[in-house]
Design an enzyme around this catalytic site. Sequence first.
Site, PDB file in Angstrom:
ATOM      1  N   GLY A  97     -14.160 -10.574  17.912  1.00  0.00           N
ATOM      2  CA  GLY A  97     -14.063 -10.247  16.484  1.00  0.00           C
ATOM      3  C   GLY A  97     -14.513 -11.406  15.617  1.00  0.00           C
ATOM      4  O   GLY A  97     -14.034 -11.604  14.502  1.00  0.00           O
TER       5      GLY A  97
ATOM      6  N   LYS B  21       0.494  -3.024  16.924  1.00  0.00           N
ATOM      7  CA  LYS B  21       0.847  -4.452  16.970  1.00  0.00           C
ATOM      8  C   LYS B  21       2.173  -4.673  17.702  1.00  0.00           C
ATOM      9  O   LYS B  21       2.346  -5.662  18.421  1.00  0.00           O
ATOM     10  CB  LYS B  21       0.885  -5.042  15.553  1.00  0.00           C
ATOM     11  CG  LYS B  21      -0.497  -5.189  14.934  1.00  0.00           C
ATOM     12  CD  LYS B  21      -1.340  -6.200  15.711  1.00  0.00           C
ATOM     13  CE  LYS B  21      -2.744  -6.367  15.190  1.00  0.00           C
ATOM     14  NZ  LYS B  21      -3.551  -7.276  16.014  1.00  0.00           N
TER      15      LYS B  21
ATOM     16  N   TYR C 200      -1.283   1.237  12.713  1.00  0.00           N
ATOM     17  CA  TYR C 200      -1.629  -0.170  12.949  1.00  0.00           C
ATOM     18  C   TYR C 200      -0.394  -0.970  13.381  1.00  0.00           C
ATOM     19  O   TYR C 200      -0.433  -1.722  14.367  1.00  0.00           O
ATOM     20  CB  TYR C 200      -2.218  -0.731  11.649  1.00  0.00           C
ATOM     21  CG  TYR C 200      -2.479  -2.219  11.632  1.00  0.00           C
ATOM     22  CD1 TYR C 200      -3.441  -2.785  12.454  1.00  0.00           C
ATOM     23  CD2 TYR C 200      -1.779  -3.051  10.751  1.00  0.00           C
ATOM     24  CE1 TYR C 200      -3.697  -4.149  12.408  1.00  0.00           C
ATOM     25  CE2 TYR C 200      -2.032  -4.405  10.700  1.00  0.00           C
ATOM     26  CZ  TYR C 200      -2.989  -4.947  11.529  1.00  0.00           C
ATOM     27  OH  TYR C 200      -3.246  -6.302  11.481  1.00  0.00           O
TER      28      TYR C 200
ATOM     29  N   LEU D 246     -17.083 -12.077  13.881  1.00  0.00           N
ATOM     30  CA  LEU D 246     -17.786 -11.898  12.605  1.00  0.00           C
ATOM     31  C   LEU D 246     -16.858 -11.388  11.506  1.00  0.00           C
ATOM     32  O   LEU D 246     -17.286 -11.137  10.389  1.00  0.00           O
ATOM     33  CB  LEU D 246     -18.966 -10.932  12.766  1.00  0.00           C
ATOM     34  CG  LEU D 246     -20.015 -11.334  13.812  1.00  0.00           C
ATOM     35  CD1 LEU D 246     -21.174 -10.347  13.818  1.00  0.00           C
ATOM     36  CD2 LEU D 246     -20.532 -12.748  13.558  1.00  0.00           C
TER      37      LEU D 246
ATOM     38  N   GLN E 195     -13.112 -11.407   9.092  1.00  0.00           N
ATOM     39  CA  GLN E 195     -12.588 -12.324   8.064  1.00  0.00           C
ATOM     40  C   GLN E 195     -11.975 -13.580   8.688  1.00  0.00           C
ATOM     41  O   GLN E 195     -12.256 -14.696   8.246  1.00  0.00           O
ATOM     42  CB  GLN E 195     -11.528 -11.578   7.220  1.00  0.00           C
ATOM     43  CG  GLN E 195     -11.088 -12.351   5.984  1.00  0.00           C
ATOM     44  CD  GLN E 195      -9.775 -11.837   5.398  1.00  0.00           C
ATOM     45  OE1 GLN E 195      -9.088 -10.996   6.004  1.00  0.00           O
ATOM     46  NE2 GLN E 195      -9.408 -12.356   4.252  1.00  0.00           N
TER      47      GLN E 195
HETATM   48  C1  AKB Z   1      -3.643  -5.215   6.689  1.00  0.00           C
HETATM   49  O1  AKB Z   1      -3.458  -5.138   5.468  1.00  0.00           O
HETATM   50  O2  AKB Z   1      -3.809  -4.240   7.421  1.00  0.00           O
HETATM   51  C2  AKB Z   1      -3.614  -6.587   7.325  1.00  0.00           C
HETATM   52  C3  AKB Z   1      -2.279  -6.951   7.864  1.00  0.00           C
HETATM   53  C4  AKB Z   1      -1.116  -7.017   6.975  1.00  0.00           C
HETATM   54  O3  AKB Z   1      -2.159  -7.219   9.027  1.00  0.00           O
HETATM   55  N1  AKB Z   1      -4.031  -7.575   6.375  1.00  0.00           N
END
Ligand code: AKB
Length: 320
Positions: A13, A150, A146, A15, A17
């Site tokens: 990853g 995690k 997401y 490339l 941020q």
């Molecule tokens: C997002 O907003 O999805 C990320 C994070 C909080 O991990 N910046």
Amino acid sequence: MVVAAGNRILVTGALGQIGTELVEALRARFGTDTVVASDVRDLPNHPVVIDGPYRHLSVIDADAFDTVIVEENIGLVYHLAALLSATAEKNPELAERINIGGLVTVLEAARKHHLRVYAPSSIAVFGPDSPNHAPQVAPLNPTTVYGRTKVTGERLAMNYWRQYGVDIRGIRYPGLISYKAPAGGGTTDYAVDIFHAALKDGHYDCFVRADTRLPMMYMDDAIRATISLMDAPAESLGESRAGYNVAGISFTAAELADAVAARVPDFTCDFKPDVRQGYADSWPDSIDDELARQEWGWRAEYDLDALCDAMITGIQLSSI
Ligand code: AKB
């Protein structure tokens, strides 16, 4: 067969941020040739591609990943390839394949080749039942796709550490603010976009409410935290090694808009919440990072004023 670990570093990853700035920092410290950048994207003019070794690589292709580890003599992987919250919510299956499947690729290679691994987590591991000031150890019941990837990532990492002794470490990144590479697909992106819009258009339509408070961090602090954690002696790290809370700055969207307005004459901001408001509301306001301070000496340096000054100067200088 176990192959001895090599002495070069791979960044997946690269490339993105974080990757853009982490590669730059690692190359400054260890030498350009020691750090192999990789990404699934081909951007011929990207500074990371131009300045040093680069491999086009998908983290869900385990055979290709293994080949790169061996060919490039890799001993340490910074595994940054992931989909962020807003993109993950739109593509849940892809998010699982990349965020969980990609991590399994890296962990399996680590087990086989004795690699050390850095794999970031996020404040998105917390859900609405977490205290507003999130402690290190709390129930992890995220409502976002997401966040769930995690939580699974932290658990997988701890399993590989306990069962196979893979030296894996991670940080629960807050929203990261930087100007060198675009943020993409996250909920906290408004805290980056506002600076670009202020300097270009003098106005920003913010996609969360004015009173939305979230944990944030300037990228220089995040890179320093990442490298410090990987420098820490293994024996100083305990049961939170796969997902340390690190605090930077906690501010509302209105406080950020006011700080920008104090530096950009006539700047205006409207607040027009969209679907990302729900993701932001499910996350804590701020983070308790006492354990990271104790175990590896973490301490943030940037406050809101320093962050705004650095962002505005950085964007202005890079557009000259
Ligand atoms: C997002 O907003 O999805 C990320 C994070 C909080 O991990 N910046």
